[in-house]
Write a protein that holds these residues in place. Structure first.
Motif, PDB file in Angstrom:
ATOM      1  N   MET A   1      -4.567  10.192   3.837  1.00  0.00           N
ATOM      2  CA  MET A   1      -3.728   9.028   3.653  1.00  0.00           C
ATOM      3  C   MET A   1      -4.262   7.827   4.442  1.00  0.00           C
ATOM      4  N   LEU A   2      -4.838   8.084   5.606  1.00  0.00           N
ATOM      5  CA  LEU A   2      -5.338   6.990   6.434  1.00  0.00           C
ATOM      6  C   LEU A   2      -6.442   6.185   5.736  1.00  0.00           C
ATOM      7  N   PRO A   3      -7.405   6.828   5.026  1.00  0.00           N
ATOM      8  CA  PRO A   3      -8.394   6.010   4.306  1.00  0.00           C
ATOM      9  C   PRO A   3      -7.753   5.094   3.259  1.00  0.00           C
ATOM     10  N   LEU A   4      -6.693   5.575   2.624  1.00  0.00           N
ATOM     11  CA  LEU A   4      -5.992   4.754   1.642  1.00  0.00           C
ATOM     12  C   LEU A   4      -5.343   3.538   2.306  1.00  0.00           C
ATOM     13  N   ILE A   5      -4.780   3.751   3.476  1.00  0.00           N
ATOM     14  CA  ILE A   5      -4.165   2.637   4.210  1.00  0.00           C
ATOM     15  C   ILE A   5      -5.229   1.619   4.614  1.00  0.00           C
ATOM     16  N   ILE A   6      -6.358   2.091   5.113  1.00  0.00           N
ATOM     17  CA  ILE A   6      -7.434   1.179   5.521  1.00  0.00           C
ATOM     18  C   ILE A   6      -7.958   0.407   4.314  1.00  0.00           C
ATOM     19  N   PHE A   7      -8.135   1.095   3.181  1.00  0.00           N
ATOM     20  CA  PHE A   7      -8.557   0.423   1.954  1.00  0.00           C
ATOM     21  C   PHE A   7      -7.556  -0.658   1.556  1.00  0.00           C
ATOM     22  N   ALA A   8      -6.262  -0.343   1.641  1.00  0.00           N
ATOM     23  CA  ALA A   8      -5.224  -1.305   1.249  1.00  0.00           C
ATOM     24  C   ALA A   8      -5.249  -2.533   2.157  1.00  0.00           C
ATOM     25  N   ILE A   9      -5.471  -2.325   3.447  1.00  0.00           N
ATOM     26  CA  ILE A   9      -5.527  -3.461   4.379  1.00  0.00           C
ATOM     27  C   ILE A   9      -6.728  -4.347   4.060  1.00  0.00           C
ATOM     28  N   ILE A  10      -7.894  -3.730   3.857  1.00  0.00           N
ATOM     29  CA  ILE A  10      -9.096  -4.519   3.531  1.00  0.00           C
ATOM     30  C   ILE A  10      -8.910  -5.246   2.206  1.00  0.00           C
ATOM     31  N   MET A  11      -8.337  -4.551   1.227  1.00  0.00           N
ATOM     32  CA  MET A  11      -8.075  -5.171  -0.085  1.00  0.00           C
ATOM     33  C   MET A  11      -7.125  -6.358   0.070  1.00  0.00           C
ATOM     34  N   GLY A  12      -6.100  -6.196   0.915  1.00  0.00           N
ATOM     35  CA  GLY A  12      -5.160  -7.285   1.156  1.00  0.00           C
ATOM     36  C   GLY A  12      -5.829  -8.503   1.773  1.00  0.00           C
ATOM     37  N   PHE A  13      -6.698  -8.274   2.740  1.00  0.00           N
ATOM     38  CA  PHE A  13      -7.440  -9.386   3.340  1.00  0.00           C
ATOM     39  C   PHE A  13      -8.329 -10.082   2.309  1.00  0.00           C
TER      40      PHE A  13
END
Length: 157
Positions: A1-13
Motif C-alpha cells: 500500500m505504501l508504494p501506491l501512496i507514494i505514487f499518488a503523492i508524486i502524481m498529485g505534485f
C-alpha cells in the motif's frame, strides 16, 4: 500500500505543477473523486444489511462459541477505547485549538464515531470523516491528504 501512496503523492505534485484542478487531468481526477465518494456512500447505505446477514450466518453456524471468543476480546478492547476517546480526544482538541476546538469536536464527532463503531473499518468512515472535517472547518487540502493517509497507514481513520 505504501508504494501506491507514494505514487499518488508524486502524481498529485505533477498534476498540480501542470495546472492543478483547472487542467484537463485535474478535472478528470476531481470528477473521478466525486464518483468514488458517491459510490462509497451508496455502499455504506446498504452495508449494514449485508453485515447483519453475514453475522447472522456466522452465529447460526458457530453458535455460542463465536460469541464467547468475540466477547472476551470486547471486554478488554471496548472499555480501553472508551477511555481513550473520553480522555485523550478532548485533550488533543484542547491542546490544538483551545475550548472552541473542543466544542466543535464534541459537536461533530458523533457520526464518524458511530460509523467507525458500526463498521469496524477506518476506510468506511472516510466519507463521514470528510463531512465532519468540512463542517468543523478543517481546510480541504489538509483533510484530503490526512484522512486517506491516516486510514491507510495507521488504520486510524
Amino acid at each position: 500500500m505504501l508504494p501506491l501512496i507514494i505514487f499518488a503523492i508524486i502524481m498529485g505534485f505533477c498534476v498540480a505543477s501542470c495546472g492543478g484542478e483547472n487542467s484537463p487531468v485535474g478535472k478528470l481526477l476531481a470528477n473521478l473523486n466525486d464518483i468514488i465518494m458517491k459510490f462509497v456512500g451508496v455502499i455504506m447505505t446498504i452495508a449494514p444489511l449485508g453485515l447483519g446477514a453475514y453475522f447472522a450466518n456466522l452465529i447460526g453456524e458457530f453458535g455460542p462459541q463465536l460469541l464467547s471468543d468475540y466477547g472476551r476480546s470486547m471486554v478488554v478492547y471496548y472499555p480501553l477505547c472508551l477511555l481513550y476517546v473520553v480522555i485523550f480526544f478532548p485533550l488533543y482538541a484542547l491542546f490544538a485549538g483551545g475550548k472552541p476546538a473542543l466544542n466543535r469536536m464534541l459537536k461533530y464527532i458523533f457520526t464518524p464515531a458511530v460509523t467507525a463503531f458500526a463498521t469496524q473499518s477506518s476506510a468506511a468512515t472516510l466519507p463521514v470523516n470528510k463531512e465532519a472535517c468540512d463542517a468543523i472547518g478543517v481546510p480541504k487540502d489538509v483533510s484530503d491528504l490526512v484522512l486517506p493517509m491516516g486510514c491507510t497507514m495507521h488504520m486510524d481513520g
